[in-house]
Write a protein that holds these residues in place. Sequence first.
Motif, short mmCIF file in Angstrom:
data_model
loop_
_atom_site.label_atom_id
_atom_site.label_comp_id
_atom_site.label_asym_id
_atom_site.label_seq_id
_atom_site.Cartn_x
_atom_site.Cartn_y
_atom_site.Cartn_z
N PRO A 6 11.43 -13.34 9.94
CA PRO A 6 10.97 -14.59 10.55
C PRO A 6 9.50 -14.84 10.26
O PRO A 6 8.76 -13.96 9.82
N GLY A 7 9.08 -16.09 10.51
CA GLY A 7 7.68 -16.46 10.32
C GLY A 7 7.38 -17.06 8.97
O GLY A 7 6.22 -17.34 8.67
N GLN A 8 8.41 -17.32 8.17
CA GLN A 8 8.16 -17.79 6.82
C GLN A 8 8.40 -19.28 6.63
O GLN A 8 8.12 -19.81 5.55
N HIS A 9 8.91 -19.97 7.65
CA HIS A 9 9.18 -21.39 7.47
C HIS A 9 8.70 -22.20 8.67
O HIS A 9 7.88 -21.72 9.47
N ALA A 10 9.19 -23.42 8.80
CA ALA A 10 8.68 -24.35 9.80
C ALA A 10 9.33 -24.19 11.17
O ALA A 10 8.97 -24.91 12.10
N GLY A 11 10.27 -23.27 11.32
CA GLY A 11 10.83 -23.03 12.63
C GLY A 11 11.37 -24.28 13.27
O GLY A 11 12.12 -25.04 12.67
N GLU A 49 3.64 -5.27 18.04
CA GLU A 49 4.93 -5.22 17.38
C GLU A 49 4.93 -4.18 16.25
O GLU A 49 4.18 -4.29 15.30
N HIS A 50 5.82 -3.20 16.36
CA HIS A 50 5.91 -2.15 15.35
C HIS A 50 7.16 -2.29 14.48
O HIS A 50 7.45 -1.42 13.65
N ASN A 51 7.89 -3.38 14.68
CA ASN A 51 9.07 -3.67 13.87
C ASN A 51 8.69 -4.68 12.79
O ASN A 51 8.01 -5.66 13.07
N HIS A 52 9.13 -4.45 11.55
CA HIS A 52 8.74 -5.32 10.44
C HIS A 52 8.99 -6.80 10.72
O HIS A 52 8.13 -7.65 10.50
N LEU A 53 10.20 -7.11 11.19
CA LEU A 53 10.58 -8.51 11.34
C LEU A 53 9.73 -9.20 12.40
O LEU A 53 9.19 -10.29 12.17
N LEU A 54 9.62 -8.57 13.57
CA LEU A 54 8.84 -9.18 14.64
C LEU A 54 7.35 -9.22 14.28
O LEU A 54 6.65 -10.19 14.61
N ALA A 55 6.87 -8.19 13.61
CA ALA A 55 5.46 -8.16 13.24
C ALA A 55 5.14 -9.21 12.18
O ALA A 55 4.04 -9.77 12.16
N THR A 56 6.10 -9.49 11.28
CA THR A 56 5.87 -10.52 10.27
C THR A 56 5.75 -11.89 10.93
O THR A 56 4.90 -12.70 10.55
N VAL A 102 11.67 -16.23 21.73
CA VAL A 102 12.73 -15.84 22.65
C VAL A 102 12.95 -14.35 22.50
O VAL A 102 12.71 -13.77 21.43
N PRO A 103 13.38 -13.67 23.58
CA PRO A 103 13.63 -12.23 23.46
C PRO A 103 14.66 -11.94 22.38
O PRO A 103 15.66 -12.65 22.24
N ARG A 104 14.40 -10.91 21.60
CA ARG A 104 15.33 -10.51 20.56
C ARG A 104 16.03 -9.21 20.97
O ARG A 104 15.47 -8.39 21.69
N GLY A 105 17.23 -9.02 20.50
CA GLY A 105 18.00 -7.83 20.84
C GLY A 105 17.49 -6.59 20.15
O GLY A 105 16.50 -6.61 19.42
N ARG A 133 16.97 -10.19 15.08
CA ARG A 133 15.55 -10.52 14.93
C ARG A 133 15.27 -11.36 13.69
O ARG A 133 14.13 -11.57 13.33
N VAL A 134 16.30 -11.80 13.04
CA VAL A 134 16.12 -12.52 11.79
C VAL A 134 15.58 -13.93 12.04
O VAL A 134 15.56 -14.43 13.17
N GLU A 135 15.19 -14.56 10.96
CA GLU A 135 14.61 -15.91 11.00
C GLU A 135 15.60 -16.92 11.59
O GLU A 135 16.78 -16.94 11.25
N THR A 136 15.11 -17.77 12.51
CA THR A 136 15.92 -18.84 13.07
C THR A 136 15.06 -20.09 13.21
O THR A 136 13.83 -20.03 13.11
N ARG A 137 15.73 -21.22 13.49
CA ARG A 137 15.00 -22.46 13.73
C ARG A 137 14.40 -22.53 15.12
O ARG A 137 13.80 -23.54 15.49
N ASN A 138 14.51 -21.45 15.91
CA ASN A 138 13.77 -21.35 17.16
C ASN A 138 12.37 -20.80 16.96
O ASN A 138 11.55 -20.84 17.87
N ASP A 139 12.10 -20.25 15.76
CA ASP A 139 10.82 -19.60 15.51
C ASP A 139 9.68 -20.60 15.53
O ASP A 139 9.86 -21.80 15.31
N PHE A 140 8.47 -20.08 15.76
CA PHE A 140 7.29 -20.93 15.72
C PHE A 140 6.95 -21.22 14.26
O PHE A 140 7.15 -20.38 13.38
#
Length: 462
Positions: A184-189, A115-122, A133-136, A142-149
């Motif tokens: 994304p990647g900063q909370h409990a998803g 991943e070379h994009n900041h959001l996905l790499a974070t 899930v695939p992001r557009g 690509r922002v943080e969602t409750r689907n995140d791990f």
Amino acid sequence: MLKPLYGLDRRGLLRVAAAGVVGASLPRLSATAAEPPQAKPIGFGKAKSVLIVMLSGGPSQLDMLDPKPEGPTEVRGEFAPIATTIPGVTVCEHLPILAKQTDRWAIVRTLAHREHNHLLATHVALTGRPTPVPRGGSDLDRVETRNDFPNFAAALDFIRPRGDGLPSGVSLPNYFIEGPLTWPGQHAGFLGAKHDPWQINGDPNEKDFRIQALSMRDGITTDRLQSRRQLLDNLNRGRNSLAGPETDSLRDQQDLAYGLLTSGKLTQAFEINRESDETRDRYGRNKFGQSLLLSKRMIEAGVPVVQAAMGIVQTWDTHVDNWGRLKNTLLPQLDQGLAALTDDLTASGLLDDTLLIVMGEFGRTPKISTLPGQTIPGRDHWAHAYSGLFAGAGIRGGQVLGQTDAQAAYPVTNSWSPADICSTIFNALGVDSDAALMDPLDRPHHLLNGSVISNLYTGASA
């Protein structure tokens, strides 16, 4: 000000909103069939706490920990290498203290992912997984969602809930938000807000720094709070007809709020002014240095997972003025702060059971470039090879793992992914290799989804 995301604030105290959870079913631990006991991986259970120093934006491996002085002009950059305590190993000239303390550190030069994009790499860096899930094509997709791990702290909180009033995770001093983009990647998803790490947004270097969310208003004593708590419990018991996942989440957050407000241990940990002027000066009178000092106090208080951010989002995103920003601000603060942190953890014995990791979400391109409209060159995003630092909790210092090619572009030896870092973290915390979460769609996710980086402990060459 300290508050758990989507949850409590100073005025709310015990009045919180229920957390929404993706899907119809709540996440749960998976049940696995009994298996014969197996030997634990090396490093298992060595750490009581993990401190991740996140260099958001992507620090340059060539201009820090993997210099290539013999490389071509368009690659090697402006800094000279200096010798370290490891024979034949050099680092950047602007890390002079680290160069003298490499006996404490394992330098890993071949971290890599796609991943070379900041959001996905974070998300990858802080969970060990790509986004679920695939992001557009737009960053807004690509922002943080409750689907995140769930990130490391959240997953640990779910499988090993605490009952002592301390959170399983604290992040400071910033939440990674850039305009409308929440990384994304900063909370409990999908685990829900109940398991979110506690977030400190503030500068510990400010004179009036105070965690208001852990302070009761004037006139509110512990006895008075306990009386209000009893009244609230009575009201809750009278609402049995509302029982369900949302009600349970509300009560869980009420319990968390009450525990934190009455935890003198945690409240004192946030009182950074208790430290002497000499100690605060050693860390550096800046946001980064004081954040590392506050992180140390979180570790001393017993918080299992602490994340300290160097600056705000993209501080290390050096497309422009890479060498000026590194030389004048970023590297001196990092060098001083890490030295003070490891000095104190070593002196207190806490380094023996604290896993310390310094990394970004990726590195920088070998080739120097200048953005359109700019005159001062820098480096762009690069995830094919980047560097990190590891210390404590049984890790063998004074070694380098992995070797890159002549331009620090690609690994020529073994490489390690964020999934491997994830497995190393949970293994160090004593989480069994078969531990797994079931997401709201009833799909199992093993927490240790990579390989433990055993070379960190054995000293074996990669």
